[in-house]
Every structure is written in structure tokens, then in C-alpha cells.
Design a protein around this motif. Structure first.
Motif, PDB file in Angstrom:
ATOM      1  N   UNK A 157       0.830  -1.210   0.000  1.00 35.67           N
ATOM      2  CA  UNK A 157       0.000   0.000   0.000  1.00 35.67           C
ATOM      3  C   UNK A 157       0.863   1.257   0.000  1.00 35.67           C
ATOM      4  N   UNK A 158       1.942   1.247   0.782  1.00 31.33           N
ATOM      5  CA  UNK A 158       2.814   2.415   0.862  1.00 31.33           C
ATOM      6  C   UNK A 158       3.456   2.737  -0.474  1.00 31.33           C
ATOM      7  N   UNK A 159       3.747   1.703  -1.264  1.00 33.09           N
ATOM      8  CA  UNK A 159       4.389   1.894  -2.564  1.00 33.09           C
ATOM      9  C   UNK A 159       3.380   2.069  -3.694  1.00 33.09           C
ATOM     10  N   UNK A 160       2.084   1.971  -3.402  1.00 33.00           N
ATOM     11  CA  UNK A 160       1.066   2.071  -4.441  1.00 33.00           C
ATOM     12  C   UNK A 160       1.089   0.894  -5.402  1.00 33.00           C
ATOM     13  N   UNK A 161       1.470  -0.283  -4.899  1.00 38.06           N
ATOM     14  CA  UNK A 161       1.615  -1.462  -5.759  1.00 38.06           C
ATOM     15  C   UNK A 161       0.401  -2.388  -5.702  1.00 38.06           C
ATOM     16  N   UNK A 162      -0.571  -2.071  -4.868  1.00 40.22           N
ATOM     17  CA  UNK A 162      -1.697  -2.983  -4.678  1.00 40.22           C
ATOM     18  C   UNK A 162      -2.529  -3.243  -5.940  1.00 40.22           C
ATOM     19  N   UNK A 163      -2.592  -2.325  -6.945  1.00 41.18           N
ATOM     20  CA  UNK A 163      -3.389  -2.643  -8.139  1.00 41.18           C
ATOM     21  C   UNK A 163      -2.868  -3.833  -8.934  1.00 41.18           C
ATOM     22  N   UNK A 164      -1.601  -4.203  -8.708  1.00 42.95           N
ATOM     23  CA  UNK A 164      -0.992  -5.271  -9.504  1.00 42.95           C
ATOM     24  C   UNK A 164      -0.989  -6.614  -8.778  1.00 42.95           C
ATOM     25  N   UNK A 165      -1.502  -6.642  -7.563  1.00 41.97           N
ATOM     26  CA  UNK A 165      -1.255  -7.787  -6.677  1.00 41.97           C
ATOM     27  C   UNK A 165      -2.556  -8.378  -6.144  1.00 41.97           C
ATOM     28  N   UNK A 166      -2.579  -9.715  -6.041  1.00 43.60           N
ATOM     29  CA  UNK A 166      -3.570 -10.423  -5.232  1.00 43.60           C
ATOM     30  C   UNK A 166      -2.809 -11.079  -4.085  1.00 43.60           C
ATOM     31  N   UNK A 167      -3.356 -10.929  -2.886  1.00 43.08           N
ATOM     32  CA  UNK A 167      -2.681 -11.389  -1.677  1.00 43.08           C
ATOM     33  C   UNK A 167      -3.522 -12.494  -1.045  1.00 43.08           C
ATOM     34  N   UNK A 168      -2.890 -13.654  -0.753  1.00 44.20           N
ATOM     35  CA  UNK A 168      -3.612 -14.804  -0.212  1.00 44.20           C
ATOM     36  C   UNK A 168      -2.933 -15.322   1.048  1.00 44.20           C
ATOM     37  N   UNK A 169      -3.721 -15.930   1.924  1.00 45.49           N
ATOM     38  CA  UNK A 169      -3.196 -16.822   2.952  1.00 45.49           C
ATOM     39  C   UNK A 169      -3.398 -18.238   2.443  1.00 45.49           C
ATOM     40  N   UNK A 170      -2.411 -19.114   2.684  1.00 46.80           N
ATOM     41  CA  UNK A 170      -2.482 -20.442   2.092  1.00 46.80           C
ATOM     42  C   UNK A 170      -1.886 -21.489   3.027  1.00 46.80           C
ATOM     43  N   UNK A 171      -2.200 -22.759   2.736  1.00 37.63           N
ATOM     44  CA  UNK A 171      -1.622 -23.906   3.425  1.00 37.63           C
ATOM     45  C   UNK A 171      -1.060 -24.836   2.366  1.00 37.63           C
ATOM     46  N   UNK A 172       0.163 -25.337   2.594  1.00 34.60           N
ATOM     47  CA  UNK A 172       0.765 -26.245   1.621  1.00 34.60           C
ATOM     48  C   UNK A 172       0.201 -27.647   1.836  1.00 34.60           C
ATOM     49  N   UNK A 173      -0.459 -28.212   0.802  1.00 36.69           N
ATOM     50  CA  UNK A 173      -1.124 -29.504   0.920  1.00 36.69           C
ATOM     51  C   UNK A 173      -0.371 -30.637   0.238  1.00 36.69           C
ATOM     52  N   UNK A 174       0.211 -30.391  -0.917  1.00 36.05           N
ATOM     53  CA  UNK A 174       0.869 -31.454  -1.693  1.00 36.05           C
ATOM     54  C   UNK A 174       1.568 -30.778  -2.885  1.00 36.05           C
ATOM     55  N   UNK A 175       2.526 -31.398  -3.498  1.00 34.59           N
ATOM     56  CA  UNK A 175       2.842 -32.813  -3.464  1.00 34.59           C
ATOM     57  C   UNK A 175       4.307 -33.056  -3.104  1.00 34.59           C
ATOM     58  N   UNK A 176       5.011 -32.025  -2.760  1.00 38.29           N
ATOM     59  CA  UNK A 176       6.429 -32.186  -2.496  1.00 38.29           C
ATOM     60  C   UNK A 176       6.749 -32.206  -1.015  1.00 38.29           C
ATOM     61  N   UNK A 177       8.014 -32.393  -0.724  1.00 38.15           N
ATOM     62  CA  UNK A 177       8.531 -32.317   0.635  1.00 38.15           C
ATOM     63  C   UNK A 177       8.731 -30.843   0.982  1.00 38.15           C
ATOM     64  N   UNK A 178       8.064 -30.318   2.019  1.00 35.51           N
ATOM     65  CA  UNK A 178       8.189 -28.887   2.336  1.00 35.51           C
ATOM     66  C   UNK A 178       9.627 -28.432   2.558  1.00 35.51           C
ATOM     67  N   UNK A 179      10.464 -29.291   3.167  1.00 35.12           N
ATOM     68  CA  UNK A 179      11.859 -28.914   3.388  1.00 35.12           C
ATOM     69  C   UNK A 179      12.570 -28.698   2.051  1.00 35.12           C
ATOM     70  N   UNK A 180      12.340 -29.585   1.112  1.00 32.45           N
ATOM     71  CA  UNK A 180      12.955 -29.451  -0.215  1.00 32.45           C
ATOM     72  C   UNK A 180      12.391 -28.240  -0.956  1.00 32.45           C
ATOM     73  N   UNK A 181      11.100 -27.990  -0.784  1.00 32.91           N
ATOM     74  CA  UNK A 181      10.481 -26.855  -1.474  1.00 32.91           C
ATOM     75  C   UNK A 181      11.036 -25.531  -0.954  1.00 32.91           C
ATOM     76  N   UNK A 182      11.185 -25.431   0.367  1.00 28.62           N
ATOM     77  CA  UNK A 182      11.736 -24.201   0.944  1.00 28.62           C
ATOM     78  C   UNK A 182      13.126 -23.933   0.395  1.00 28.62           C
ATOM     79  N   UNK A 183      13.929 -24.989   0.231  1.00 25.62           N
ATOM     80  CA  UNK A 183      15.280 -24.821  -0.314  1.00 25.62           C
ATOM     81  C   UNK A 183      15.255 -24.373  -1.767  1.00 25.62           C
ATOM     82  N   UNK A 184      14.158 -24.644  -2.477  1.00 21.70           N
ATOM     83  CA  UNK A 184      14.006 -24.161  -3.855  1.00 21.70           C
ATOM     84  C   UNK A 184      13.541 -22.710  -3.877  1.00 21.70           C
ATOM     85  N   UNK A 185      12.681 -22.353  -2.964  1.00 25.14           N
ATOM     86  CA  UNK A 185      12.064 -21.028  -2.979  1.00 25.14           C
ATOM     87  C   UNK A 185      12.981 -19.940  -2.432  1.00 25.14           C
TER      88      UNK A 185
END
Length: 286
Positions: A157-185
Motif C-alpha cells: 500500500x505504501x508503494x502504491x503497488x496494490x493494483x498489480x497484486x492479489x494477496x492470499x493466505x495459504x496452506x501447503x497440501x501437496x505434493x512435495x517435501x516442504x523442506x525441499x520446497x523451501x530450499x528451492x524457494x
């Protein structure tokens, strides 16, 4: 907005005077009414090993960036924090000094699309998300732990960037190993190297002042060590999103770095504060 915006972003190697001055402004000058005399600032920075010419040069750059404003009080030349800088520093307190949640499993996800004709806005958005600690899932899809949701909303909001963005809360359900995924992200190797650098640079100060029977640090020594440790530390909570411990590599150096910083802060904050207050009082008008 982050405190690193005030001093021009991260630096490797010796800490530049502008970064040390921003730390001093945020930690002490706000408490002193948002103003400090030039002579008082020069004296304090000398205690941290920064010469007068370097201080004046850094102040010129900070003034040009809108961080400080020249202001005379009672005929004494000094600098006041700008409204912009005060707002950024206030937001930074929450990120730099707050304890991180350790076991949460929800995520905040940013999905964005910026037209090619607004390429600079895309660059700004990516830079802001990086400094907030987001990892990259895919082009236009970035992720961070859920506790960063409010910071993310405020920053966009401070940067005026909200028109370009959708913001979500999420839970990781599948299909990878979260530890491996975090190391990718996230580039955890690069982040751990920054923590190792912090430990190498500031661990000796904790061993010197924190050991049993250690002498009480003098005001000037406490101030110099505290200023340099906080200047190095305040960048890291923006680069590190605060991931749950069980998703991180074993013996994660970020844990030891945080323990080192907060132990130093606890040991040095009091004598450093008294030193700054005395030095500033000696240079105030009237």
C-alpha cells in the motif's frame, strides 16, 4: 519500506558511515526528539571510528535522499529526521527486534501481473518482495511465512503497488517435501553465509563482554560495539523470512546469530544509551 531503504541497501565488507548514521538515528535520535547537533553527531561517530569528513559526506547523501533535514536550534547547526525516515524506522522496529514465530504452518502468497509498459513498477515490486523476505515459487508467484502478511500489506500500500497484486493466505497440501520446497524457494546457502559473516564479525564482542567476570564495558566501547552489531543485524530480518525451524537445515547459523545479537543488545544497550545521552546533551543548544 525498510530501514535498508534509508542507507542504500546492503553492503558487504566494512560498514559505510551512512549505514552507521542511520542506525544511530533510529536507535537514539528519535528518542532525543528527532534532532541532533552536527557536533554531537561527529563526536559520537568518532567513538565508532568514523572521521569527521566521512560523517559530513554521509550526511550530505542522506539529506539528498530525504532522510535528514538541516535544522538550526538555538543557533546550533544540526539535523532532524524527516517524516519519511521516522515512519520507516518505526516500522523497522517491529521487524528488527520482534521474536519470530517458530511453528506456524500458514503462508502468505503474492500473485502479481504488471504490464510490460510499466516495467519499472515490476522491478519495484520484486525488489520490495525480496526485501520483505519472500521466496519465489514461479514467475509472478511469491511466498512467505504467514506472520509477514501485515508487513506485506502495509508495504504494498505504501508503494502504491496494490493494483498489480492479489494477496492470499495459504496452506501447503501437496505434493512435495516442504523442506525441499523451501530450499528451492529461498537461497538458504546465501542467507546462512550472511549469518556466518555476522557471527565472525560480532561473536568476539559477545565473548569479550558476555563471559563470566568480564569487565563492564565503558560507554564509548559499548556504543561502538552496539552500533556496529545493530547496523549489521538490522538487514538480516528483512532477508530472512523467519521460516519454521524444522524447515531449515540442521545447525542453522541464523539461530546462533540471533542469540548473539540479542545477547549483545542486552549487554550493551544500557551503557551505550547513557553514553549517547551524555554526548548529545553536551552539544544541545542552551
Amino acid at each position: 519500506m525498510t530501514t535498508t531503504d534509508l542507507d542504500g541497501g546492503p553492503d558487504r565488507g566494512p560498514q559505510p558511515p551512512r549505514a552507521l548514521i542511520v542506525t544511530l538515528l533510529g536507535l537514539y535520535v528519535r528518542e532525543l526528539g528527532g534532532w541532533i547537533s552536527v557536533s554531537g553527531l561527529i563526536r559520537l561517530m568518532a567513538a565508532a571510528g568514523v572521521d569527521e569528513q566521512a560523517v559530513r559526506s554521509a550526511l550530505t547523501r542522506l539529506k539528498r535522499r530525504g532522510i535528514v533535514e538541516s535544522e538550526r536550534r538555538g543557533g546550533v547547526a544540526g539535523y532532524a529526521l524527516s517524516t519519511y525516515a521516522g515512519r520507516v524506522l518505526e516500522l523497522g522496529d517491529r521487524r528488527i527486534f520482534a521474536a519470530r514465530p517458530d511453528s506456524e504452518r500458514d503462508w502468505v502468497v503474492v500473485v502479481f501481473s504488471v504490464p510490460e509498459s510499466e516495467r519499472q513498477r515490476r522491478h519495484t515490486l520484486r525488489a520490495r518482495l525480496s526485501w520483505l523476505g519472500f521466496g519465489t515459487v514461479a514467475s509472478g508467484v511469491w511466498i512467505a511465512p504467514g506472520h509477514l502478511a501485515q508487513d506485506t500489506r502495509e508495504a504494498l500500500l505504501a508503494e502504491g503497488l496494490e493494483p498489480y497484486v492479489d494477496l492470499f493466505r495459504a496452506e501447503y497440501l501437496a505434493f512435495g517435501d516442504p523442506v525441499a520446497k523451501v530450499a528451492q524457494w529461498w537461497d538458504l546457502d546465501a542467507l546462512e553465509q550472511l549469518y556466518d559473516d555476522f557471527l565472525d564479525a560480532h561473536g568476539p564482542a559477545l565473548r569479550r563482554w558476555g563471559r563470566a567476570g568480564a569487565e563492564v564495558p565503558s560507554g564509548a566501547e559499548a556504543f561502538a560495539d552496539h552500533l556496529r552489531a545493530l547496523t549489521a543485524w538490522r538487514r538480516l530480518p528483512y532477508l530472512d523470512p523467519g521460516l519454521p525451524t524444522d524447515l531449515l537445515p540442521e545447525d542453522w547459523s541464523g539461530t546462533r546469530a540471533a542469540e548473539t545479537f540479542f545477547a549483545l543488545h542486552h549487554t550493551l544497550a544500557g551503557p551505550a544509551h547513557d553514553f549517547v545521552t551524555a554526548q548529545a546533551a553536551a552539544s544541545r543548544p542552551g
